[in-house]
Scaffold this motif. Structure first.
Motif, PDB file in Angstrom:
ATOM      1  N   LYS A  26       0.800  -1.228   0.000  1.00  0.00           N
ATOM      2  CA  LYS A  26       0.000   0.000   0.000  1.00  0.00           C
ATOM      3  C   LYS A  26       0.837   1.285   0.000  1.00  0.00           C
ATOM      4  CE  LYS A  26      -3.977   2.113   2.320  1.00  0.00           C
ATOM      5  NZ  LYS A  26      -3.391   3.459   2.349  1.00  0.00           N
ATOM      6  N   PRO A  27       1.969   1.368   0.751  1.00  0.00           N
ATOM      7  CA  PRO A  27       2.719   2.627   0.758  1.00  0.00           C
ATOM      8  C   PRO A  27       3.177   3.083  -0.637  1.00  0.00           C
ATOM      9  CG  PRO A  27       3.438   1.231   2.568  1.00  0.00           C
ATOM     10  CD  PRO A  27       2.520   0.396   1.729  1.00  0.00           C
ATOM     11  N   TRP A  28       3.377   2.150  -1.575  1.00  0.00           N
ATOM     12  CA  TRP A  28       3.824   2.560  -2.913  1.00  0.00           C
ATOM     13  C   TRP A  28       2.774   3.431  -3.601  1.00  0.00           C
ATOM     14  CZ3 TRP A  28       8.683   2.016  -2.980  1.00  0.00           C
ATOM     15  CH2 TRP A  28       9.337   0.834  -2.600  1.00  0.00           C
ATOM     16  N   LYS A  29       1.491   3.154  -3.347  1.00  0.00           N
ATOM     17  CA  LYS A  29       0.414   3.867  -4.037  1.00  0.00           C
ATOM     18  C   LYS A  29       0.487   5.366  -3.806  1.00  0.00           C
ATOM     19  CE  LYS A  29      -1.320  -0.021  -5.465  1.00  0.00           C
ATOM     20  NZ  LYS A  29      -1.137  -0.426  -6.879  1.00  0.00           N
ATOM     21  N   ASP A  30       0.887   5.739  -2.579  1.00  0.00           N
ATOM     22  CA  ASP A  30       0.960   7.161  -2.240  1.00  0.00           C
ATOM     23  C   ASP A  30       2.165   7.845  -2.871  1.00  0.00           C
ATOM     24  OD1 ASP A  30      -1.300   6.806  -0.644  1.00  0.00           O
ATOM     25  OD2 ASP A  30      -0.078   6.240   1.097  1.00  0.00           O
ATOM     26  N   LEU A  31       3.079   7.067  -3.443  1.00  0.00           N
ATOM     27  CA  LEU A  31       4.298   7.635  -4.016  1.00  0.00           C
ATOM     28  C   LEU A  31       4.240   7.717  -5.548  1.00  0.00           C
ATOM     29  CD1 LEU A  31       6.836   5.746  -1.739  1.00  0.00           C
ATOM     30  CD2 LEU A  31       6.242   8.174  -1.618  1.00  0.00           C
ATOM     31  N   GLU A  32       3.160   7.216  -6.134  1.00  0.00           N
ATOM     32  CA  GLU A  32       3.002   7.311  -7.587  1.00  0.00           C
ATOM     33  C   GLU A  32       2.579   8.733  -7.954  1.00  0.00           C
ATOM     34  OE1 GLU A  32       0.239   4.341  -8.912  1.00  0.00           O
ATOM     35  OE2 GLU A  32       1.288   2.698  -7.916  1.00  0.00           O
ATOM     36  N   PRO A  33       2.870   9.219  -9.176  1.00  0.00           N
ATOM     37  CA  PRO A  33       3.594   8.536 -10.259  1.00  0.00           C
ATOM     38  C   PRO A  33       5.110   8.744 -10.209  1.00  0.00           C
ATOM     39  CG  PRO A  33       2.718  10.600 -11.065  1.00  0.00           C
ATOM     40  CD  PRO A  33       2.288  10.504  -9.625  1.00  0.00           C
ATOM     41  N   GLU A  34       5.577   9.615  -9.275  1.00  0.00           N
ATOM     42  CA  GLU A  34       7.018   9.879  -9.214  1.00  0.00           C
ATOM     43  C   GLU A  34       7.823   8.612  -8.941  1.00  0.00           C
ATOM     44  OE1 GLU A  34       4.742  11.540  -7.551  1.00  0.00           O
ATOM     45  OE2 GLU A  34       4.823  13.618  -8.322  1.00  0.00           O
ATOM     46  N   LEU A  35       7.202   7.649  -8.273  1.00  0.00           N
ATOM     47  CA  LEU A  35       7.868   6.373  -7.994  1.00  0.00           C
ATOM     48  C   LEU A  35       8.427   5.761  -9.266  1.00  0.00           C
ATOM     49  CD1 LEU A  35       8.480   3.776  -6.340  1.00  0.00           C
ATOM     50  CD2 LEU A  35       6.103   3.080  -6.778  1.00  0.00           C
ATOM     51  N   TRP A  36       7.623   5.766 -10.347  1.00  0.00           N
ATOM     52  CA  TRP A  36       8.045   5.091 -11.582  1.00  0.00           C
ATOM     53  C   TRP A  36       9.202   5.824 -12.241  1.00  0.00           C
ATOM     54  CZ3 TRP A  36       6.222   1.041 -10.054  1.00  0.00           C
ATOM     55  CH2 TRP A  36       4.912   0.879  -9.603  1.00  0.00           C
ATOM     56  N   GLU A  37       9.237   7.138 -12.112  1.00  0.00           N
ATOM     57  CA  GLU A  37      10.373   7.897 -12.654  1.00  0.00           C
ATOM     58  C   GLU A  37      11.652   7.553 -11.904  1.00  0.00           C
ATOM     59  OE1 GLU A  37       9.587  12.087 -12.990  1.00  0.00           O
ATOM     60  OE2 GLU A  37       7.465  11.743 -13.395  1.00  0.00           O
ATOM     61  N   THR A  38      11.533   7.360 -10.602  1.00  0.00           N
ATOM     62  CA  THR A  38      12.700   6.995  -9.792  1.00  0.00           C
ATOM     63  C   THR A  38      13.200   5.600 -10.146  1.00  0.00           C
ATOM     64  OG1 THR A  38      11.809   8.346  -7.993  1.00  0.00           O
ATOM     65  CG2 THR A  38      13.551   6.796  -7.434  1.00  0.00           C
ATOM     66  N   VAL A  39      12.272   4.645 -10.301  1.00  0.00           N
ATOM     67  CA  VAL A  39      12.653   3.284 -10.685  1.00  0.00           C
ATOM     68  C   VAL A  39      13.339   3.289 -12.046  1.00  0.00           C
ATOM     69  CG1 VAL A  39      11.763   0.995 -11.291  1.00  0.00           C
ATOM     70  CG2 VAL A  39      10.832   2.213  -9.317  1.00  0.00           C
ATOM     71  N   ALA A  40      12.769   4.022 -12.998  1.00  0.00           N
ATOM     72  CA  ALA A  40      13.348   4.079 -14.346  1.00  0.00           C
ATOM     73  C   ALA A  40      14.749   4.675 -14.313  1.00  0.00           C
ATOM     74  CB  ALA A  40      12.438   4.886 -15.270  1.00  0.00           C
ATOM     75  N   ALA A  41      14.932   5.746 -13.547  1.00  0.00           N
ATOM     76  CA  ALA A  41      16.249   6.379 -13.457  1.00  0.00           C
ATOM     77  C   ALA A  41      17.270   5.437 -12.839  1.00  0.00           C
ATOM     78  CB  ALA A  41      16.155   7.676 -12.648  1.00  0.00           C
ATOM     79  N   ALA A  42      16.862   4.692 -11.814  1.00  0.00           N
ATOM     80  CA  ALA A  42      17.785   3.776 -11.133  1.00  0.00           C
ATOM     81  C   ALA A  42      18.237   2.648 -12.053  1.00  0.00           C
ATOM     82  CB  ALA A  42      17.123   3.195  -9.889  1.00  0.00           C
ATOM     83  N   LEU A  43      17.370   2.233 -12.967  1.00  0.00           N
ATOM     84  CA  LEU A  43      17.690   1.102 -13.841  1.00  0.00           C
ATOM     85  C   LEU A  43      18.064   1.524 -15.253  1.00  0.00           C
ATOM     86  CD1 LEU A  43      14.932  -1.364 -12.593  1.00  0.00           C
ATOM     87  CD2 LEU A  43      17.355  -1.342 -12.007  1.00  0.00           C
ATOM     88  N   GLY A  44      18.137   2.822 -15.495  1.00  0.00           N
ATOM     89  CA  GLY A  44      18.652   3.321 -16.765  1.00  0.00           C
ATOM     90  C   GLY A  44      17.726   3.146 -17.953  1.00  0.00           C
ATOM     91  N   VAL A  45      16.410   3.327 -17.748  1.00  0.00           N
ATOM     92  CA  VAL A  45      15.454   3.238 -18.851  1.00  0.00           C
ATOM     93  C   VAL A  45      14.549   4.466 -18.838  1.00  0.00           C
ATOM     94  CG1 VAL A  45      15.455   0.723 -18.951  1.00  0.00           C
ATOM     95  CG2 VAL A  45      13.837   1.892 -17.435  1.00  0.00           C
ATOM     96  N   GLN A  46      13.779   4.626 -19.913  1.00  0.00           N
ATOM     97  CA  GLN A  46      12.850   5.757 -20.009  1.00  0.00           C
ATOM     98  C   GLN A  46      11.393   5.342 -19.829  1.00  0.00           C
ATOM     99  OE1 GLN A  46      15.603   5.770 -22.548  1.00  0.00           O
ATOM    100  NE2 GLN A  46      16.452   6.869 -20.791  1.00  0.00           N
TER     101      GLN A  46
END
Length: 433
Positions: free
Chosen positions: A142-162
Motif C-alpha cells: 500500500k505505501p507505494w500507491k501514495d508515491l506514484e507517479p514519481e515512484l516510476w520515474e525513480t525506478v526508471a532512473a535507477a535502472l537506466g530506462v525511459q
C-alpha cells in the motif's frame, strides 16, 4: 532532507570550491554522509558538487562545513539532476542498486523504509530497449500507491530506462493477450533483434517469450528450402520469421487471431524483407480453408496445441505428407525422471531422438539418445503419434504412418512442467493393388 522541488532521480549535493573538496570529502565520509553511489561532479562556473545522503543533512552540518571544516569556503546545498553512478556503483547488481536508490528516495519523502517495501521490490525483469517490463508481483504494498507517479520515474532512473511496464497474468481469452500495464511512457512498442531477425511489437498487447529463443534457433537451422509451411499460431512471427529468413522456406501461411499480433507480424515481415513469401490468415485457424498444401506445420501454442491438430492434418500434403512440430506442456515428477548414472542432469543433451522402422530422415541430423527422455515425455509423444495417425486417416480416407523424430525440451514452464516440441513425421501408406 531534500531541497524543495526535488525531482525523481535527482540527488542532493554540497557544492564548494575545488580547493576545499578533499576536506569536505573527508568530513562527509567520517560522518557517513557522502553518497558513494554517485560521482563527484564539476558544475558550470567551476564549483564542485559532492553527492550526499540528503535525508541526513541539517543546517548545523552545513554551518560546520563552512566554519570549522573549511573556514572561508562557500557551502551550497544543490541538486544533481542527472547524477552519474560512481565507479563502485557501476559494479553493483541492478536489483541492489534499485533497492538503494528507492530507499534513499522513499526516506527523503518522510516515509519509513520497511521490510515490507524491500521484499516487494522486483528481483528480475525483462529489458526491451529503453522499456523495462517488471514482474507481476512487485510494488503491491500500500505505501507505494501514495508515491506514484514519481515512484516510476525513480525506478526508471535507477535502472537506466525511459519507460516502465508491469506484467500481469496472460488472459485466457484464446489470444493469450498479456495483461500489461504501462507505468511510465506514452506507448509500449519495442524492437528486438534476435539471430539477425527484427521483431517489433507492443508489449502491452503481444507476447514475447525469451525462453523460446533456443527453439527459434533450432527452427532456423531446419532444412526447409523449397517447402511450403503452415504456422497455425504465428503471433508476431516468432517461428514464421526464422522459417523464412534462415531455414529457406519457399512460402509460409501464417495464422493469427489476435489483431495486435497480426498487425505486428505484418510489420515484421516487411522489416525483414520477406512479406512477399508469406500470407497472413487472420481469424480462427480451425476455420482455415487451406488443404493439401503443407510440407510442414508448426503448432507453437502452449499449454496445448491440440485444438489445431485436426487442421494440421488437413493442410498436410496428401501425396507425400510432411512433418508436424507440436508444442505441448507435459507434466512430470522427479521420482519418475530418468537420468544417466553419474549424471547431474545440468549438462543433459537438449534433444531426444527416436527412430522407428523407416530409418533416419533429413531432419534427424544429431546423434540418437535413448536414456534422456522422461517417461512422461515418451508417453505423451507416443499418444500424440497414435492420435495424429487416426486423425490423418479420418481426414484423408486412407492409412498413414507416423514416426517420432525428436522430442525437444524448450524450457521449464513451471515446477514439474516442461514445454516440449515433438517433431512428428507423417507419411501416407502406399496404396495396395
Amino acid at each position: 532532507m531534500e531541497p524543495d522541488g526535488g525531482k525523481p532521480g535527482a540527488v542532493a549535493a554540497v557544492a564548494t570550491e575545488p580547493r576545499f573538496v578533499q576536506r569536505y570529502r573527508d568530513f562527509l565520509e567520517q560522518q557517513q554522509l557522502l553518497d558513494g553511489r554517485h560521482r563527484v561532479e564539476k558544475l558550470p562556473g567551476g564549483a564542485v558538487a559532492l553527492p550526499v545522503l540528503g535525508e541526513a543533512l541539517s543546517e548545523r552540518l552545513l554551518l560546520e562545513l563552512r566554519t570549522r571544516v573549511a573556514p572561508g569556503s562557500t557551502c551550497v546545498l544543490t541538486q544533481l539532476l542527472h547524477p552519474a553512478p560512481s565507479k563502485k556503483a557501476r559494479g553493483c547488481p541492478p536489483a541492489q542498486r534499485l533497492c538503494l536508490e528507492l530507499r534513499r528516495w522513499v526516506e527523503s519523502r518522510g516515509v519509513a523504509w520497511s521490510a515490507e517495501l524491500e521484499t516487494d521490490l522486483p528481483r528480475s525483469w525483462q529489458r526491451h530497449g529503453n522499456l523495462l517490463l517488471l514482474s507481476e508481483g512487485c510494488f503491491q504494498a500500500k505505501p507505494w500507491k501514495d508515491l506514484e507517479p514519481e515512484l516510476w520515474e525513480t525506478v526508471a532512473a535507477a535502472l537506466g530506462v525511459q519507460r516502465l511496464a508491469r506484467r500481469g497474468r496472460v488472459s485466457r481469452d484464446g489470444t493469450r493477450t498479456p495483461a500489461v500495464t504501462l507505468l511510465l511512457g506514452d506507448h509500449g512498442w519495442v524492437e528486438h533483434v534476435d539471430n539477425g531477425i527484427r521483431y517489433t511489437f507492443d508489449v502491452t498487447r503481444c507476447m514475447f517469450s525469451f525462453g523460446n529463443i533456443p527453439e527459434k534457433l533450432r527452427v532456423a537451422s531446419l532444412p526447409c528450402a523449397g517447402e511450403v509451411l503452415v504456422d497455425l499460431y504465428a503471433g508476431i512471427g516468432y517461428f514464421t520469421l526464422p522459417f523464412l529468413v534462415h531455414a529457406g522456406a519457399a512460402f509460409v501461411h501464417a495464422c493469427e487471431w489476435n489483431p495486435h499480433a497480426a498487425a505486428a507480424l505484418k510489420t515484421n515481415l516487411e522489416l525483414n524483407g520477406v512479406a512477399d513469401r508469406c500470407q497472413i490468415h487472420f481469424g480462427d485457424n480451425r476455420k482455415l480453408k487451406l488443404s493439401n498444401i503443407a510440407d510442414r506445420v508448426n503448432l507453437g501454442l502452449i499449454p496445448s496445441s491440440e485444438a489445431g491438430w485436426l487442421v494440421a492434418c488437413q493442410v498436410l500434403r496428401q501425396d507425400v505428407g510432411g512433418i508436424l512440430h507440436i508444442h505441448q506442456n507435459v507434466e512430470s515428477f522427479p521420482l519418475n525422471t530418468r537420468q544417466a548414472p553419474g549424471s547431474s542432469g545440468v549438462e543433459e543433451e537438449q534433444m531426444i531422438t527416436k527412430h522407428e522402422e523407416n530409418g533416419p530422415t533429413r531432419d534427424s541430423g544429431r546423434k540418437i539418445l535413448t536414456g534422456s527422455a522422461k517417461p512422461e515425455w515418451q508417453r505423451w509423444a507416443e499418444s500424440a503419434k497414435t492420435r495424429i495417425a487416426a486423425l490423418l486417416q479420418q481426414v484423408h480416407g486412407r492409412p498413414w504412418k507416423t514416426q517420432v523424430l525428436h522430442i525437444h525440451p524448450v524450457k521449464s514452464y513451471a515446477p514439474h512442467v516442461d514445454h516440449l516440441v515433438l517433431d512428428l513425421e507423417c507419411r501416407p501408406c502406399p496404396l495396395v493393388g
